[in-house]
Motif scaffolding. Structure first.
Motif, PDB file in Angstrom:
ATOM      1  N   ALA A  83       0.822  -1.204   0.000  1.00 13.54           N
ATOM      2  CA  ALA A  83       0.000   0.000   0.000  1.00 13.54           C
ATOM      3  C   ALA A  83       0.861   1.262   0.000  1.00 13.54           C
ATOM      4  N   ARG A  84       1.931   1.241   0.765  1.00  7.96           N
ATOM      5  CA  ARG A  84       2.816   2.414   0.815  1.00  7.96           C
ATOM      6  C   ARG A  84       3.457   2.673  -0.547  1.00  7.96           C
ATOM      7  N   ALA A 120       0.993   4.305  -2.834  1.00 10.60           N
ATOM      8  CA  ALA A 120       0.843   5.726  -2.506  1.00 10.60           C
ATOM      9  C   ALA A 120       2.031   6.540  -3.013  1.00 10.60           C
ATOM     10  N   VAL A 128      -1.452   6.075   4.908  1.00 11.53           N
ATOM     11  CA  VAL A 128      -1.941   4.868   4.241  1.00 11.53           C
ATOM     12  C   VAL A 128      -1.388   3.623   4.928  1.00 11.53           C
ATOM     13  N   LEU A 166      -6.759  -3.085  -2.763  1.00  3.96           N
ATOM     14  CA  LEU A 166      -6.126  -1.806  -3.073  1.00  3.96           C
ATOM     15  C   LEU A 166      -6.445  -1.397  -4.505  1.00  3.96           C
ATOM     16  N   VAL A 181      -5.665   6.856  -3.155  1.00  2.00           N
ATOM     17  CA  VAL A 181      -5.509   5.431  -2.866  1.00  2.00           C
ATOM     18  C   VAL A 181      -6.773   4.953  -2.164  1.00  2.00           C
ATOM     19  N   VAL A 221      -8.426   1.822  -0.072  1.00  2.40           N
ATOM     20  CA  VAL A 221      -8.143   0.627   0.718  1.00  2.40           C
ATOM     21  C   VAL A 221      -9.473   0.076   1.221  1.00  2.40           C
ATOM     22  N   ALA A 275      -8.107   8.798   7.199  1.00  2.00           N
ATOM     23  CA  ALA A 275      -8.622   8.756   5.832  1.00  2.00           C
ATOM     24  C   ALA A 275      -9.576   9.925   5.585  1.00  2.00           C
ATOM     25  N   ARG A 304     -10.452   5.946   1.878  1.00  2.00           N
ATOM     26  CA  ARG A 304      -9.869   6.593   0.708  1.00  2.00           C
ATOM     27  C   ARG A 304      -8.942   7.721   1.171  1.00  2.00           C
ATOM     28  N   PHE A 305      -7.777   7.809   0.509  1.00  2.00           N
ATOM     29  CA  PHE A 305      -6.753   8.772   0.889  1.00  2.00           C
ATOM     30  C   PHE A 305      -6.381   9.641  -0.309  1.00  2.00           C
TER      31      PHE A 305
END
Length: 339
Positions: free
Chosen positions: A28-29, A32, A45, A67, A77, A79, A115, A132-133
């Protein structure tokens, strides 16, 4: 404002033991960072994915982290934590200090704070949590749509494809299911999507003709086009093949009929059908990788959750597991809804 959203596959990360938590966090990182998030935003995230994956192991034993990148003027992003655990009461579970397992109970509270968009649906079938980010300095205008988009056996090539195009108060939505699956089906779908990108704001029947011409010479496929005019609160629909389509929000769900044929090979042109007074309703389009016998009324409150939650719950419970599958859910907003 013009908007063009091109289909992106949902990345599924299993969560079955402690090692999967770290893998989900790192994956995930990286997503992002690849989208331009700075260290602090990428850290937000990472934190939430770690908390959601940990909660899955503690409370549901196993599940998944989904993701997806959110293509927009400010990329984001998405999640989604998915499980089939015993469920929980969100009114208690989101409060810091609440825990059913004797832990500190800070996970969901942290997700809610970190988020920009957060939502949850939980019942006896399991739980689905959305976060969501977006970059902190970017203006956030969350689009009320959600997509669960998966290839068969996680193949990098997917014969399903979706797209959304918006201009002023008109939104045009596409779902294509190329015949079969794998690279040849994907080639057919990509050809159709290319035509849609150039003709999306035309009358749906004309868009379908353009897609048909572009898909000639490919394997062909099923195509559904829905176009919503927010000023008139009217939806137009035209479909060929087995893309399912529903309008939900009136007295009872309305099925939108597609017609026999294969776009790119042969079909009989049919008139576009108009559906008046659709403002505020949900439009759901899905490929035949999803079973058709489901009813949102079987899930208390689900119709009022974020469209991304709805799409994921339907995929979790009704995926056939024998084909690519796409579930697209969008709220048909009016100009008043955006104020």
């Amino acid at each position: 404002m013009d908007l063009n959203l091109a289909g992106s596959l949902t990345q599924v990360l299993p969560v079955e033991d402690d090692s999967h938590i770290g893998h989900a966090r790192r994956t995930a990182r990286k997503l992002a960072e690849d989208l331009g998030f700075d260290e602090v935003d990428a850290g937000r995230v990472s934190l939430v994915v770690t908390e959601l994956a940990t909660n899955i192991l503690k409370h549901a034993v196993h599940g998944e982290i989904h993701l997806r990148s959110l293509p927009d003027s400010s990329p984001g992003v998405e999640v989604i934590a998915v499980d089939r655990g015993p469920g929980f009461d969100p009114t208690h579970g989101l409060a810091d200090g609440f825990s059913t397992r004797g832990t500190q109970g800070i996970g969901l509270g942290a997700a809610l704070r970190q988020a920009q968009v957060f939502d949850v649906h939980s019942d006896s079938r399991g739980s689905v949590l959305l976060a969501r980010f977006y970059p902190r300095q970017a203006p956030v205008q969350d689009r009320r749509y959600g997509v669960s988009h998966h290839s068969l056996h996680n193949d990098p090539a997917c014969g399903d494809l979706w797209a959304i195009c918006a201009r002023d108060q008109t939104v045009s939505v596409l779902v294509i299911d190329g015949l079969g699956h794998g690279p040849v089906a994907e080639e057919a779908a990509l050809a159709g999507a290319d035509a849609f990108s150039r003709h999306a704001m035309e009358e749906p029947g004309s868009v379908l003709d353009a897609i048909h011409q572009q898909m000639r010479g490919t394997r062909g496929g099923a195509v559904a086009i829905a176009q919503y005019d927010g000023a008139q609160r009217r939806l137009q629909f035209n479909g060929i093949g087995n893309i399912g389509a529903l309008l939900i929000g009136g007295e009872k769900p309305r099925g939108l009929a597609s017609h026999p044929g294969i776009v790119g090979l042969q079909f009989r042109r049919v008139p576009t059908v108009a559906y008046p007074d659709c403002g505020g309703q949900l439009l759901i389009l899905y490929s035949d990788g999803l079973q058709s016998r489901w009813n949102l009324r079987d899930y208390a409150g689900l119709a009022f959750r974020h469209p991304a939650i709805i799409a994921t719950v339907l995929h979790r419970d009704y995926c056939r597991g024998k084909d690519d599958v796409t579930v697209l859910v969008i709220t048909l907003e009016t100009s008043d809804d955006r104020r």
